[in-house]
Scaffold this active site. Sequence first.
Site, PDB file in Angstrom:
ATOM      1  N   SER A 104     -20.638  -0.373  -4.918  1.00  0.00           N
ATOM      2  CA  SER A 104     -21.277   0.680  -5.708  1.00  0.00           C
ATOM      3  C   SER A 104     -20.441   0.951  -6.943  1.00  0.00           C
ATOM      4  O   SER A 104     -19.220   0.714  -6.962  1.00  0.00           O
ATOM      5  CB  SER A 104     -21.398   1.964  -4.881  1.00  0.00           C
ATOM      6  OG  SER A 104     -21.793   3.062  -5.681  1.00  0.00           O
TER       7      SER A 104
ATOM      8  N   TYR B 243     -16.773   7.733   0.812  1.00  0.00           N
ATOM      9  CA  TYR B 243     -17.792   6.829   0.261  1.00  0.00           C
ATOM     10  C   TYR B 243     -17.227   5.945  -0.852  1.00  0.00           C
ATOM     11  O   TYR B 243     -17.266   4.715  -0.777  1.00  0.00           O
ATOM     12  CB  TYR B 243     -19.000   7.608  -0.250  1.00  0.00           C
ATOM     13  CG  TYR B 243     -20.121   6.687  -0.677  1.00  0.00           C
ATOM     14  CD1 TYR B 243     -20.946   6.094   0.269  1.00  0.00           C
ATOM     15  CD2 TYR B 243     -20.335   6.384  -2.015  1.00  0.00           C
ATOM     16  CE1 TYR B 243     -21.960   5.227  -0.101  1.00  0.00           C
ATOM     17  CE2 TYR B 243     -21.341   5.519  -2.407  1.00  0.00           C
ATOM     18  CZ  TYR B 243     -22.150   4.948  -1.449  1.00  0.00           C
ATOM     19  OH  TYR B 243     -23.151   4.072  -1.830  1.00  0.00           O
TER      20      TYR B 243
END
Length: 273
Positions: A141, A155
């Site tokens: 990401s 995350y």
Amino acid sequence: MASNRRALVTGASAGIGEAFARELARRGFDVVLTARRTDRLEALAAELRERHAIEAIVAPLDLARTDAAEALVAALGDQGLHIDVLINNAGYGLTGYLDEQPWEAHAAFIQVMMAAPTELAWRLLPGMKARGYGRIVNVASLAGLVPGSAGHTLYGASKAYLIRFSQSLALEAAGTGVHVTALCPGFTYSEFHDVNGARPLVSKMPGYMWMDAATVAREGLDAVEAGKPVYVNGRMNRFIKWLFKVLPDGLALKMTERQGRRFRVRRERGGQG
């Protein structure tokens, strides 16, 4: 068109994983689809078989189990099925501050987001090298390329791990016929933000910040075929990556924190996104 080549897609029941499955089938790859939602996997597999005349196998699995990767690879081996393309896509967001969640939630998150993709690559890489062909896409990401933010403690860290892991693995596999890519999308239309409860917040983002999952998957396969160790989807996301690379660390962290407040979802202890 691929011939007698097979791809394993984790998290294939929705979003980017489903898009990868569709794009792989369109390119002629047989697919093994794994996720927790059996009904969705079976519906997708049936569609891909009919539309593209490829073999689509459903393998329901919860990658939060520490024995999941070993069990999956063993089951494929028992059926005489080898994997040429690995799409490590399964993932989710765990919202809230670190001490607001029980350790069991964090342990499961680390298992799904880091341990499972690493183990799947470790178990499948030798066969890829022996056959002289392999493709591994680790869906990371943009969050792994910018400073961390409060409220999503693990995350960005997990995505940064996948990026560094992919770079190292790409170097180790050089010259073997195996390509490895960390794919770094930004905001992508999928169920991800519905699952972690952030949909009302991220919906405030302007339209130009968003990409569709089909484009992300198509670009990801093109990138790994071209041998790019890291690929960031979208011009805006590539600009953001560049900006945070040139900014002083302190300023970059403050900017990330200011932006993060807009999209922070707080959970009570024991909740899971």
